[in-house]
Design an enzyme around this catalytic site. Structure first.
Site, PDB file in Angstrom:
ATOM      1  N   GLY A   1       1.987   1.067  -4.287  1.00  0.00           N
ATOM      2  CA  GLY A   1       2.848   0.052  -4.875  1.00  0.00           C
ATOM      3  C   GLY A   1       4.166   0.565  -5.403  1.00  0.00           C
TER       4      GLY A   1
ATOM      5  N   VAL B   1       0.804  -1.219   0.000  1.00  0.00           N
ATOM      6  CA  VAL B   1       0.000   0.000   0.000  1.00  0.00           C
ATOM      7  C   VAL B   1       0.839   1.272   0.000  1.00  0.00           C
ATOM      8  CG1 VAL B   1      -0.229   0.298   2.514  1.00  0.00           C
ATOM      9  CG2 VAL B   1      -2.127   0.934   1.012  1.00  0.00           C
ATOM     10  N   TYR B   2       2.136   1.184   0.273  1.00  0.00           N
ATOM     11  CA  TYR B   2       2.961   2.386   0.320  1.00  0.00           C
ATOM     12  C   TYR B   2       3.051   3.024  -1.068  1.00  0.00           C
ATOM     13  CZ  TYR B   2       4.675   0.892   4.947  1.00  0.00           C
ATOM     14  OH  TYR B   2       4.798   0.514   6.261  1.00  0.00           O
ATOM     15  N   SER B   3       2.544   4.246  -1.150  1.00  0.00           N
ATOM     16  CA  SER B   3       2.565   5.003  -2.412  1.00  0.00           C
ATOM     17  C   SER B   3       2.012   4.177  -3.565  1.00  0.00           C
ATOM     18  CB  SER B   3       3.981   5.507  -2.727  1.00  0.00           C
ATOM     19  OG  SER B   3       4.429   6.384  -1.716  1.00  0.00           O
TER      20      SER B   3
END
Length: 326
Positions: free
Chosen positions: A64, A60-62
């Site tokens: 993908g 979920v960070y940025s």
């Protein structure tokens, strides 16, 4: 760099893990303060050259893009067999049904998507980012077991949740002969010590390695209380973590500053040394947006606080409401 085992596993890790939420495309996802690939790669290289072999990211960070940046950089900087890559699953990755959570469908889809973005055939540690109240735990645990048996992950871990939830997951996995969680990634720092009550003793008793996130309290422990940064002004999640304990938290920050001045070291080293002193901790997850952040983290490995200094750091603390589980 001296390496250590991750919890009760045979996996050798550096005593610091580089948290990769800092790296990503700023207009993708919710972290507008992230560094793009050009600015991220030198920091990842610096970590590798310093001997850090443990890197933590999440799908979920940025949206993908953190996984993409980290995967390309590590492929260029270090042989795959020498690096320990961790990622996470739970957060929403697309609209509509089955776009988030810990169902079998979501886990099986997201592990393949993460592997593609990371450019690898397997991750070393696959973690559930949060507890999923809407999916039977048996479904989640068996799906994770199948991910390991398929060779797509070497170990599995969990992240912030109540101790009773984690104890239940450990018990159900054991009862069914499924792969056991080997790590807990939870929120531990001088401004939030609620995990000392139940989760840390549980992890110690069960041989689970602890890899705390935000050991510097999103940078609050490294600067004056009223000082702000670009990240602190835009970090909406971070703003929810210290809303009701400001007076006591300010005193903790001031004590960190005082001891750092006495020692002649940056505040970050003192705050991180406190986390590293905890016997349950395998490796704190440190973020870095500047080379000096990594320098301080590495220097903290050699900073040993006295019993008196630890007592001073802990004295102003007051109980906090439980946060970080959502």
């Amino acid at each position: 760099m001296d390496y250590r085992k991750l919890g009760n596993t045979g996996l050798d890790i550096s005593p610091l893990c580089l948290g990769c939420m800092t790296f990503g495309v700023a207009d993708r996802g919710t972290h507008e303060w992230t560094l793009d690939e050009e600015k991220s790669r030198p920091l990842i290289r610096q970590a590798v050259e310093a001997g850090i072999n443990f890197f933590d990211t999440a799908n979920v960070y940025s949206d993908g893009t953190s996984e993409e940046i980290v995967g390309r950089a590590l492929k260029d900087f270090i042989p795959r067999d020498e690096v320990v890559i961790a990622t996470k699953v739970h957060g929403r990755m697309h609209k509509g049904p089955n776009g988030a959570g810990l169902s079998r469908k979501a886990i099986m889809s997201e592990i393949d998507a993460s592997l593609k973005r990371l450019g690898t055939d397997y991750v070393d540690l696959y973690q559930i980012h949060r507890f999923d109240y809407d999916v039977p735990i048996e479904e989640t645990l068996e799906a994770l077991h199948d991910v390991v048996k398929a060779g797509k992950a070497r170990y599995i871990g969990a992240s912030s949740m109540y101790a009773w939830q984690f104890a239940t997951l450990l018990h159900v996995a054991e009862q069914n002969g499924w792969t056991r969680f080997v790590t807990m990634q939870n929120y531990v720092n001088l401004l939030y010590r609620e995990e000392e009550r139940e989760m840390l003793p549980l992890c110690e008793a069960e041989g689970v390695g602890v890899i705390p996130w935000s050991p510097l309290a999103r940078g609050r422990l490294t600067r004056d209380w009223d000082e702000t940064t670009g990240r602190s002004e835009t970090d909406q999640f971070g703003k929810t973590l210290y809303a009701h304990t400001a007076d006591a938290d300010r005193k903790v920050v001031e004590t960190v500053a005082a001891i750092a001045q006495e020692r002649g070291v940056p505040r970050a080293q003192v705050a991180l040394a406190w986390v590293l002193d905890k016997p349950e901790v395998s490796a704190p997850i440190v973020g870095a947006s500047k080379p000096g952040h990594l320098d301080d983290a590495i220097a903290a490995l050699d900073l040993e606080l006295s019993d008196d200094e630890i007592a001073r750091l802990e004295a102003p603390y007051v109980p906090h409401a439980v946060v970080g589980f959502d």
